[in-house]
Design a protein around this motif. Sequence first.
Motif, PDB file in Angstrom:
ATOM      1  N   ILE A  52      -6.390 -43.316  -0.459  1.00 36.87           N
ATOM      2  CA  ILE A  52      -6.702 -41.910  -0.169  1.00 36.87           C
ATOM      3  C   ILE A  52      -6.405 -41.623   1.304  1.00 36.87           C
ATOM      4  O   ILE A  52      -6.486 -42.526   2.150  1.00 36.87           O
ATOM      5  CB  ILE A  52      -8.176 -41.558  -0.492  1.00 36.87           C
ATOM      6  CG1 ILE A  52      -9.139 -42.435   0.314  1.00 36.87           C
ATOM      7  CG2 ILE A  52      -8.469 -41.668  -1.979  1.00 36.87           C
ATOM      8  CD1 ILE A  52     -10.544 -41.872   0.395  1.00 36.87           C
ATOM      9  N   PRO A  53      -6.060 -40.377   1.640  1.00 39.30           N
ATOM     10  CA  PRO A  53      -5.737 -40.069   3.042  1.00 39.30           C
ATOM     11  C   PRO A  53      -6.957 -40.227   3.949  1.00 39.30           C
ATOM     12  O   PRO A  53      -8.084 -39.912   3.537  1.00 39.30           O
ATOM     13  CB  PRO A  53      -5.323 -38.590   2.997  1.00 39.30           C
ATOM     14  CG  PRO A  53      -5.137 -38.242   1.564  1.00 39.30           C
ATOM     15  CD  PRO A  53      -5.934 -39.221   0.750  1.00 39.30           C
ATOM     16  N   SER A  54      -6.724 -40.700   5.181  1.00 44.21           N
ATOM     17  CA  SER A  54      -7.828 -40.815   6.159  1.00 44.21           C
ATOM     18  C   SER A  54      -8.476 -39.453   6.392  1.00 44.21           C
ATOM     19  O   SER A  54      -9.661 -39.367   6.714  1.00 44.21           O
ATOM     20  CB  SER A  54      -7.300 -41.336   7.496  1.00 44.21           C
ATOM     21  OG  SER A  54      -6.714 -42.589   7.311  1.00 44.21           O
ATOM     22  N   ALA A  55      -7.683 -38.396   6.207  1.00 40.49           N
ATOM     23  CA  ALA A  55      -8.197 -37.030   6.413  1.00 40.49           C
ATOM     24  C   ALA A  55      -9.312 -36.696   5.419  1.00 40.49           C
ATOM     25  O   ALA A  55     -10.024 -35.705   5.593  1.00 40.49           O
ATOM     26  CB  ALA A  55      -7.058 -36.023   6.277  1.00 40.49           C
ATOM     27  N   ASN A  56      -9.479 -37.523   4.372  1.00 41.03           N
ATOM     28  CA  ASN A  56     -10.539 -37.267   3.379  1.00 41.03           C
ATOM     29  C   ASN A  56     -11.866 -37.905   3.752  1.00 41.03           C
ATOM     30  O   ASN A  56     -12.819 -37.820   2.993  1.00 41.03           O
ATOM     31  CB  ASN A  56     -10.110 -37.799   2.006  1.00 41.03           C
ATOM     32  CG  ASN A  56      -9.039 -36.952   1.376  1.00 41.03           C
ATOM     33  OD1 ASN A  56      -8.371 -36.186   2.057  1.00 41.03           O
ATOM     34  ND2 ASN A  56      -8.862 -37.083   0.070  1.00 41.03           N
ATOM     35  N   ARG A  57     -11.911 -38.578   4.922  1.00 43.07           N
ATOM     36  CA  ARG A  57     -13.207 -39.139   5.343  1.00 43.07           C
ATOM     37  C   ARG A  57     -14.066 -38.014   5.924  1.00 43.07           C
ATOM     38  O   ARG A  57     -13.581 -37.218   6.729  1.00 43.07           O
ATOM     39  CB  ARG A  57     -12.996 -40.231   6.404  1.00 43.07           C
ATOM     40  CG  ARG A  57     -14.252 -41.068   6.640  1.00 43.07           C
ATOM     41  CD  ARG A  57     -14.102 -41.964   7.860  1.00 43.07           C
ATOM     42  NE  ARG A  57     -14.051 -41.175   9.069  1.00 43.07           N
ATOM     43  CZ  ARG A  57     -13.162 -41.341  10.050  1.00 43.07           C
ATOM     44  NH1 ARG A  57     -12.244 -42.278   9.987  1.00 43.07           N
ATOM     45  NH2 ARG A  57     -13.173 -40.551  11.120  1.00 43.07           N
ATOM     46  N   ILE A  58     -15.329 -37.948   5.492  1.00 48.29           N
ATOM     47  CA  ILE A  58     -16.248 -36.926   6.027  1.00 48.29           C
ATOM     48  C   ILE A  58     -17.068 -37.577   7.144  1.00 48.29           C
ATOM     49  O   ILE A  58     -17.671 -38.632   6.950  1.00 48.29           O
ATOM     50  CB  ILE A  58     -17.212 -36.414   4.928  1.00 48.29           C
ATOM     51  CG1 ILE A  58     -16.436 -35.903   3.709  1.00 48.29           C
ATOM     52  CG2 ILE A  58     -18.100 -35.301   5.479  1.00 48.29           C
ATOM     53  CD1 ILE A  58     -17.324 -35.582   2.507  1.00 48.29           C
ATOM     54  N   GLY A  59     -17.077 -36.941   8.304  1.00 50.10           N
ATOM     55  CA  GLY A  59     -17.821 -37.499   9.443  1.00 50.10           C
ATOM     56  C   GLY A  59     -17.130 -38.745   9.988  1.00 50.10           C
ATOM     57  O   GLY A  59     -15.994 -39.065   9.610  1.00 50.10           O
ATOM     58  N   LYS A  60     -17.852 -39.461  10.850  1.00 54.53           N
ATOM     59  CA  LYS A  60     -17.274 -40.664  11.453  1.00 54.53           C
ATOM     60  C   LYS A  60     -17.467 -41.864  10.530  1.00 54.53           C
ATOM     61  O   LYS A  60     -18.328 -41.839   9.642  1.00 54.53           O
ATOM     62  CB  LYS A  60     -17.962 -40.962  12.802  1.00 54.53           C
ATOM     63  CG  LYS A  60     -17.740 -39.869  13.847  1.00 54.53           C
ATOM     64  CD  LYS A  60     -18.068 -40.363  15.244  1.00 54.53           C
ATOM     65  CE  LYS A  60     -19.536 -40.681  15.467  1.00 54.53           C
ATOM     66  NZ  LYS A  60     -20.412 -39.500  15.490  1.00 54.53           N
ATOM     67  N   GLU A  61     -16.694 -42.922  10.783  1.00 53.05           N
ATOM     68  CA  GLU A  61     -16.951 -44.183  10.070  1.00 53.05           C
ATOM     69  C   GLU A  61     -18.395 -44.598  10.366  1.00 53.05           C
ATOM     70  O   GLU A  61     -18.833 -44.531  11.521  1.00 53.05           O
ATOM     71  CB  GLU A  61     -15.992 -45.287  10.545  1.00 53.05           C
ATOM     72  CG  GLU A  61     -14.637 -45.194   9.894  1.00 53.05           C
ATOM     73  CD  GLU A  61     -13.823 -46.492  10.057  1.00 53.05           C
ATOM     74  OE1 GLU A  61     -14.353 -47.479  10.595  1.00 53.05           O
ATOM     75  OE2 GLU A  61     -12.653 -46.486   9.638  1.00 53.05           O
ATOM     76  N   GLY A  62     -19.126 -44.986   9.329  1.00 52.47           N
ATOM     77  CA  GLY A  62     -20.513 -45.421   9.516  1.00 52.47           C
ATOM     78  C   GLY A  62     -21.545 -44.314   9.336  1.00 52.47           C
ATOM     79  O   GLY A  62     -22.742 -44.587   9.291  1.00 52.47           O
ATOM     80  N   ASP A  63     -21.064 -43.063   9.230  1.00 56.06           N
ATOM     81  CA  ASP A  63     -22.016 -41.938   9.058  1.00 56.06           C
ATOM     82  C   ASP A  63     -22.404 -41.708   7.594  1.00 56.06           C
ATOM     83  O   ASP A  63     -23.270 -40.884   7.300  1.00 56.06           O
ATOM     84  CB  ASP A  63     -21.388 -40.619   9.557  1.00 56.06           C
ATOM     85  CG  ASP A  63     -21.416 -40.499  11.067  1.00 56.06           C
ATOM     86  OD1 ASP A  63     -22.029 -41.379  11.701  1.00 56.06           O
ATOM     87  OD2 ASP A  63     -20.827 -39.540  11.595  1.00 56.06           O
ATOM     88  N   GLY A  64     -21.742 -42.426   6.687  1.00 59.87           N
ATOM     89  CA  GLY A  64     -21.845 -42.095   5.256  1.00 59.87           C
ATOM     90  C   GLY A  64     -23.245 -42.128   4.667  1.00 59.87           C
ATOM     91  O   GLY A  64     -23.597 -41.267   3.864  1.00 59.87           O
TER      92      GLY A  64
END
Length: 378
Positions: free
Chosen positions: A218-230
């Motif tokens: 999946i595109p990196s642009a599909n990450r919501i927030g920063k890495e680790g914020d999930g």
Amino acid sequence: MNFTFTEDQELIRAMVREFAQAEIAPRSAHLDETGEFPADTMQRLAELDLTGMPYPQIYGGAAADYVSYAIVIEEISRACSSTGVILAVHTLAGIPIYQFGTEEQKQLWLPKLIGYQALGAFAITEPAAGSDAGSLQTTAVPAGDSYILNGTKTFITNGAEAGIFIVMALTKTGIGTKGISAFIVEKGTPGFTIGKHERKMGIRGSSTTELIFANCRIPSANRIGKEGDGFKIAMAALDGGRISISAQSTGIAQACLDEAIAYSKERVQFNRPISSNQAIQWMLAEMAADISAGRLLTYKAAYLKQIGKPFTMEAAMAKLFASQMAVRCATKAVQIHGGYGYIKDFKVERLYRDARILEIYEGTSEVQKMVIAGNLLR
Ligand code: CAA
């Protein structure tokens, strides 16, 4: 203090109740029997601007307050528990994007969800990570301008029909919840398939499936927030989601009371309607008082969310109380129906099965108590 709804909120309740009783309630038994997804109903809800209620108009939303949204979930669930949860989880899927997404992400994804071009789903649970959601194992490994997802999600509401999935996955292992990130995944992405369809006790018109990710890019642009914020994104979204399940509980409990009152007036034993017996009256009175308490907790939590005050503990209290209250009401409604309450010709048989999940999904009663105690002892 003000315990009254606004004129607009009363109008929304009246409009949705009329629609739900006329068009949704008559189909609810069929959905339960067949497990069919109510595609036409969801389309009608979109036409009525109910598939993106709490979101701003710039994204196509109805810009409704969260109390109005809870009213809609209550009235729809009173008519059909399955349709209630489908709409609640669809709306839940927009929260991470709306609260934590970039402006670009909001403009790209929210109109699709709100306009019902795609149904939404929310995927955190895994076979070995239920109440302990932070122990999830699905991984998202960076690869250039993409992430590669691997893992299995389970018990995903709307899994069979959704087009947009919010998926929690580990971008770093060994650091617990701080390694979890949130992603948007579209149906049809290569490497993403729908696994087992669960056969359930209740809410059978809503699908519950596995999701399987096998080298899904999946595109990196599909990450919501920063890495680790999930994990925090997921918990914040679930805080709002728990209010909608409280509203669903209140609606199901109200349906139990509606059925119990009607039946007790019709059913004659010992030459008089059973409603003339104090034993029955006490059960009806307890149900009414219970529902009123659940409703107050639900709308208090919704109001706090609406005015931007902390509401995590109040949402957990509302979910804990209202879900248990709905089960109590369903038990009494079946009891008032006697033997007829145990057969499928009577609606309370279905309500009894539907109510049971309320104490489990969007966090079990035990998880709500962990959240409440955690807030008390902080
Ligand atoms: N908002 C923001 N952040 C939050 C938060 C919240 N409500 N709750 C916790 N956090 C943060 C904490 O502050 C903490 O941050 P720091 O590390 O910076 O201090 C971090 O998240 C971890 O918190 P905890 O240590 O409290 O986490 P935990 O691992 O002990 O788990 C839990 C807490 C409440 C039990 C959580 O795992 C949980 O809610 N479990 C239930 C999961 C659940 O509800 N699943 C439902 C699935 S969706 C569904 O059911 C939909 C459907 O089908 C209807």
